[in-house]
Design a protein around this motif. Structure first.
Motif, PDB file in Angstrom:
ATOM      1  N   ALA A 179       0.887  -1.162   0.000  1.00  0.00           N
ATOM      2  CA  ALA A 179       0.000   0.000   0.000  1.00  0.00           C
ATOM      3  C   ALA A 179       0.924   1.211   0.000  1.00  0.00           C
ATOM      4  O   ALA A 179       1.602   1.480   1.001  1.00  0.00           O
ATOM      5  CB  ALA A 179      -0.904   0.004   1.223  1.00  0.00           C
ATOM      6  N   GLY A 180       0.998   1.883  -1.127  1.00  0.00           N
ATOM      7  CA  GLY A 180       2.006   2.921  -1.269  1.00  0.00           C
ATOM      8  C   GLY A 180       3.384   2.288  -1.267  1.00  0.00           C
ATOM      9  O   GLY A 180       3.653   1.344  -2.008  1.00  0.00           O
ATOM     10  N   ASP A 181       4.251   2.765  -0.395  1.00  0.00           N
ATOM     11  CA  ASP A 181       5.613   2.235  -0.296  1.00  0.00           C
ATOM     12  C   ASP A 181       5.757   1.179   0.794  1.00  0.00           C
ATOM     13  O   ASP A 181       6.854   0.686   1.040  1.00  0.00           O
ATOM     14  CB  ASP A 181       6.608   3.376  -0.016  1.00  0.00           C
ATOM     15  CG  ASP A 181       6.686   4.368  -1.154  1.00  0.00           C
ATOM     16  OD1 ASP A 181       6.490   3.937  -2.301  1.00  0.00           O
ATOM     17  OD2 ASP A 181       6.911   5.563  -0.887  1.00  0.00           O
ATOM     18  N   VAL A 182       4.650   0.834   1.436  1.00  0.00           N
ATOM     19  CA  VAL A 182       4.701  -0.054   2.600  1.00  0.00           C
ATOM     20  C   VAL A 182       4.231  -1.461   2.226  1.00  0.00           C
ATOM     21  O   VAL A 182       3.149  -1.629   1.653  1.00  0.00           O
ATOM     22  CB  VAL A 182       3.839   0.496   3.753  1.00  0.00           C
ATOM     23  CG1 VAL A 182       3.861  -0.452   4.949  1.00  0.00           C
ATOM     24  CG2 VAL A 182       4.315   1.884   4.152  1.00  0.00           C
ATOM     25  N   GLU A 183       5.032  -2.477   2.569  1.00  0.00           N
ATOM     26  CA  GLU A 183       4.607  -3.862   2.379  1.00  0.00           C
ATOM     27  C   GLU A 183       3.691  -4.251   3.523  1.00  0.00           C
ATOM     28  O   GLU A 183       4.058  -4.111   4.699  1.00  0.00           O
ATOM     29  CB  GLU A 183       5.801  -4.800   2.322  1.00  0.00           C
ATOM     30  CG  GLU A 183       5.408  -6.244   2.045  1.00  0.00           C
ATOM     31  CD  GLU A 183       6.587  -7.183   1.852  1.00  0.00           C
ATOM     32  OE1 GLU A 183       6.378  -8.279   1.334  1.00  0.00           O
ATOM     33  OE2 GLU A 183       7.703  -6.803   2.236  1.00  0.00           O
ATOM     34  N   ILE A 211      -1.705 -10.842   6.206  1.00  0.00           N
ATOM     35  CA  ILE A 211      -1.448  -9.403   6.230  1.00  0.00           C
ATOM     36  C   ILE A 211      -1.142  -8.889   7.634  1.00  0.00           C
ATOM     37  O   ILE A 211      -1.527  -9.488   8.634  1.00  0.00           O
ATOM     38  CB  ILE A 211      -2.656  -8.614   5.676  1.00  0.00           C
ATOM     39  CG1 ILE A 211      -3.903  -8.849   6.556  1.00  0.00           C
ATOM     40  CG2 ILE A 211      -2.927  -8.948   4.223  1.00  0.00           C
ATOM     41  CD1 ILE A 211      -4.975  -7.828   6.361  1.00  0.00           C
ATOM     42  N   ARG A 212      -0.431  -7.774   7.683  1.00  0.00           N
ATOM     43  CA  ARG A 212      -0.233  -7.025   8.918  1.00  0.00           C
ATOM     44  C   ARG A 212      -1.471  -6.174   9.147  1.00  0.00           C
ATOM     45  O   ARG A 212      -1.780  -5.276   8.368  1.00  0.00           O
ATOM     46  CB  ARG A 212       1.002  -6.146   8.794  1.00  0.00           C
ATOM     47  CG  ARG A 212       2.321  -6.834   9.087  1.00  0.00           C
ATOM     48  CD  ARG A 212       2.572  -6.976  10.599  1.00  0.00           C
ATOM     49  NE  ARG A 212       2.619  -5.692  11.247  1.00  0.00           N
ATOM     50  CZ  ARG A 212       3.741  -5.020  11.486  1.00  0.00           C
ATOM     51  NH1 ARG A 212       4.914  -5.512  11.111  1.00  0.00           N
ATOM     52  NH2 ARG A 212       3.703  -3.852  12.099  1.00  0.00           N
ATOM     53  N   LEU A 213      -2.188  -6.436  10.215  1.00  0.00           N
ATOM     54  CA  LEU A 213      -3.456  -5.760  10.458  1.00  0.00           C
ATOM     55  C   LEU A 213      -3.287  -4.260  10.641  1.00  0.00           C
ATOM     56  O   LEU A 213      -4.099  -3.467  10.152  1.00  0.00           O
ATOM     57  CB  LEU A 213      -4.124  -6.369  11.689  1.00  0.00           C
ATOM     58  CG  LEU A 213      -4.450  -7.868  11.612  1.00  0.00           C
ATOM     59  CD1 LEU A 213      -4.973  -8.369  12.948  1.00  0.00           C
ATOM     60  CD2 LEU A 213      -5.451  -8.151  10.501  1.00  0.00           C
ATOM     61  N   ASP A 214      -2.244  -3.862  11.344  1.00  0.00           N
ATOM     62  CA  ASP A 214      -2.046  -2.435  11.586  1.00  0.00           C
ATOM     63  C   ASP A 214      -1.726  -1.688  10.297  1.00  0.00           C
ATOM     64  O   ASP A 214      -2.212  -0.572  10.065  1.00  0.00           O
ATOM     65  CB  ASP A 214      -0.955  -2.210  12.630  1.00  0.00           C
ATOM     66  CG  ASP A 214       0.376  -2.863  12.274  1.00  0.00           C
ATOM     67  OD1 ASP A 214       0.393  -3.776  11.418  1.00  0.00           O
ATOM     68  OD2 ASP A 214       1.408  -2.462  12.853  1.00  0.00           O
ATOM     69  N   ARG A 215      -0.935  -2.313   9.425  1.00  0.00           N
ATOM     70  CA  ARG A 215      -0.580  -1.655   8.169  1.00  0.00           C
ATOM     71  C   ARG A 215      -1.769  -1.579   7.217  1.00  0.00           C
ATOM     72  O   ARG A 215      -1.911  -0.607   6.465  1.00  0.00           O
ATOM     73  CB  ARG A 215       0.596  -2.373   7.520  1.00  0.00           C
ATOM     74  CG  ARG A 215       1.880  -2.258   8.333  1.00  0.00           C
ATOM     75  CD  ARG A 215       3.032  -3.008   7.693  1.00  0.00           C
ATOM     76  NE  ARG A 215       4.228  -2.937   8.540  1.00  0.00           N
ATOM     77  CZ  ARG A 215       5.368  -3.555   8.264  1.00  0.00           C
ATOM     78  NH1 ARG A 215       5.475  -4.294   7.158  1.00  0.00           N
ATOM     79  NH2 ARG A 215       6.400  -3.442   9.078  1.00  0.00           N
ATOM     80  N   LEU A 216      -2.613  -2.605   7.239  1.00  0.00           N
ATOM     81  CA  LEU A 216      -3.828  -2.551   6.422  1.00  0.00           C
ATOM     82  C   LEU A 216      -4.740  -1.434   6.917  1.00  0.00           C
ATOM     83  O   LEU A 216      -5.318  -0.690   6.111  1.00  0.00           O
ATOM     84  CB  LEU A 216      -4.557  -3.891   6.466  1.00  0.00           C
ATOM     85  CG  LEU A 216      -5.856  -3.972   5.653  1.00  0.00           C
ATOM     86  CD1 LEU A 216      -5.586  -3.775   4.165  1.00  0.00           C
ATOM     87  CD2 LEU A 216      -6.557  -5.302   5.887  1.00  0.00           C
ATOM     88  N   ALA A 217      -4.857  -1.298   8.238  1.00  0.00           N
ATOM     89  CA  ALA A 217      -5.690  -0.233   8.807  1.00  0.00           C
ATOM     90  C   ALA A 217      -5.138   1.144   8.436  1.00  0.00           C
ATOM     91  O   ALA A 217      -5.905   2.063   8.105  1.00  0.00           O
ATOM     92  CB  ALA A 217      -5.770  -0.387  10.321  1.00  0.00           C
ATOM     93  N   ASP A 218      -3.817   1.294   8.467  1.00  0.00           N
ATOM     94  CA  ASP A 218      -3.197   2.573   8.086  1.00  0.00           C
ATOM     95  C   ASP A 218      -3.483   2.893   6.627  1.00  0.00           C
ATOM     96  O   ASP A 218      -3.783   4.043   6.279  1.00  0.00           O
ATOM     97  CB  ASP A 218      -1.686   2.514   8.310  1.00  0.00           C
ATOM     98  CG  ASP A 218      -1.302   2.542   9.782  1.00  0.00           C
ATOM     99  OD1 ASP A 218      -2.170   2.892  10.605  1.00  0.00           O
ATOM    100  OD2 ASP A 218      -0.147   2.202  10.097  1.00  0.00           O
ATOM    101  N   LYS A 274      -5.985   1.873   4.814  1.00  0.00           N
ATOM    102  CA  LYS A 274      -7.400   2.224   4.673  1.00  0.00           C
ATOM    103  C   LYS A 274      -7.642   3.662   5.116  1.00  0.00           C
ATOM    104  O   LYS A 274      -8.377   4.417   4.456  1.00  0.00           O
ATOM    105  CB  LYS A 274      -8.245   1.260   5.506  1.00  0.00           C
ATOM    106  CG  LYS A 274      -9.742   1.453   5.346  1.00  0.00           C
ATOM    107  CD  LYS A 274     -10.515   0.396   6.132  1.00  0.00           C
ATOM    108  CE  LYS A 274     -12.015   0.581   5.942  1.00  0.00           C
ATOM    109  NZ  LYS A 274     -12.794  -0.445   6.697  1.00  0.00           N
ATOM    110  N   GLU A 275      -7.004   4.051   6.213  1.00  0.00           N
ATOM    111  CA  GLU A 275      -7.171   5.416   6.727  1.00  0.00           C
ATOM    112  C   GLU A 275      -6.633   6.459   5.739  1.00  0.00           C
ATOM    113  O   GLU A 275      -7.202   7.548   5.592  1.00  0.00           O
ATOM    114  CB  GLU A 275      -6.452   5.540   8.073  1.00  0.00           C
ATOM    115  CG  GLU A 275      -6.686   6.870   8.779  1.00  0.00           C
ATOM    116  CD  GLU A 275      -6.069   6.892  10.158  1.00  0.00           C
ATOM    117  OE1 GLU A 275      -5.661   7.991  10.587  1.00  0.00           O
ATOM    118  OE2 GLU A 275      -5.990   5.822  10.802  1.00  0.00           O
ATOM    119  N   LYS A 276      -5.547   6.095   5.052  1.00  0.00           N
ATOM    120  CA  LYS A 276      -4.929   7.012   4.090  1.00  0.00           C
ATOM    121  C   LYS A 276      -5.580   6.952   2.708  1.00  0.00           C
ATOM    122  O   LYS A 276      -5.245   7.757   1.824  1.00  0.00           O
ATOM    123  CB  LYS A 276      -3.440   6.688   3.946  1.00  0.00           C
ATOM    124  CG  LYS A 276      -2.627   6.930   5.209  1.00  0.00           C
ATOM    125  CD  LYS A 276      -1.186   6.470   5.001  1.00  0.00           C
ATOM    126  CE  LYS A 276      -0.363   6.655   6.264  1.00  0.00           C
ATOM    127  NZ  LYS A 276       1.029   6.148   6.086  1.00  0.00           N
TER     128      LYS A 276
END
Length: 274
Positions: free
Chosen positions: A226-230, A246-253, A255-257
């Motif tokens: 998502a963007g530059d983040v795996e 998936i990393r739940l926190d990164r997926l949430a981030d 989605k927020e962005k």
């Protein structure tokens, strides 16, 4: 008519003897002692660090006999590992994969008529129907494996070696807590302290999660960004549906962005569990 599907990737390991129930109960993630003949239960054998070495469906046959429906590729290793834990327990461990096979009846709402040694509802999800172990060739299985795989993916049930790596994933990451694979009241077993700590301290950072990919899902093993983040890696997929760790926190981030997760140039729409 009920469809029977041969699960060609499954093996069978037998644990039998007067100590069999106690032996299994003391080392795996679920309650084996309370199993009645004809019952089945999902469970795993973990490392001392709490990661999944083997997962399987345990069928109770009665008279101290249990059949473990496990990945065929791991059946030999499972037999060896159980024999290592055996010590003085009065049990016999035998890989029966050359004689027995697993068959799914995914559209069976009631007990199907089949010449099976063991037959029970799949303990992980009602959507997977019934599951049988039988002598090779005894059950006329003509349904395509892809039909079973589609049901499994739609139910969100992970497949070891595809949706998570053995020896590298914790039970919560493989959703075993969501599919009746963990008993938090049974007491000690190998890796139990880590599993309990993850639950009570809410330390689960990754999970196998369902997604849709309009136009066609990417192949397994693709990095999800998502963007530059795996944020994860893709697993099982058929058509436009798949599973991904998936990393739940990164997926949430993401989605927020408002950033769309992408894998192999394909946008993924993750599905929240109901």
């Amino acid at each position: 008519m009920t469809t029977a599907i041969l699960l060609t990737d499954r093996g069978v390991v037998e644990v039998s003897g007067e100590d069999a129930a106690k032996f299994l109960h003391n080392i795996v993630t679920n309650d084996v002692k309370s199993l009645e003949p004809g019952d089945a239960r999902f469970a795993a054998l973990l490392t001392p660090q709490g990661k999944i070495l083997f997962d399987f469906v345990v069928f109770a046959l009665g008279e101290g006999r249990f059949l473990l429906d496990c990945p065929l590729s791991l059946a030999d290793d499972l037999e060896k590992r159980l024999n290592l834990y055996k010590l003085r327990a009065k049990i016999t461990v035998t890989n029966l994969s050359d004689r027995l096979e697993a068959v799914a009846f995914p559209d069976a709402a009631e007990r199907p008529e089949a010449p099976a040694i063991a037959l029970a509802p799949d303990p992980r999800a009602e959507a997977l129907g019934w599951r049988a172990l039988a002598e090779k060739g005894k059950i006329a299985a003509s349904g395509p494996l892809a039909d079973y795989e589609m049901r499994r993916i739609r139910a969100g049930v992970p497949l070891g070696g595809v949706d998570f790596d053995y020896s590298d994933a914790f039970p919560h990451e493989a959703d075993m807590d969501l599919f009746a694979g963990l008993d938090f009241k049974k007491g000690c077993y190998v890796g139990q302290e880590v599993v309990s700590r993850m639950k009570h301290r809410n330390l689960v950072r990754k999970r196998v999660t369902q997604y849709r990919a309009p136009g066609g899902a990417p192949k397994p093993g693709e990095s999800i960004r998502a963007g530059d983040v795996e944020i994860g890696v893709t697993g099982s997929a058929i058509g436009e549906e798949g599973l991904a760790l998936i990393r739940l926190d990164r997926l949430a981030d993401a989605k927020e962005k408002g950033e769309a997760p992408m894998a192999g140039g394909i946008a993924l729409e993750f599905i929240e569990r109901g």
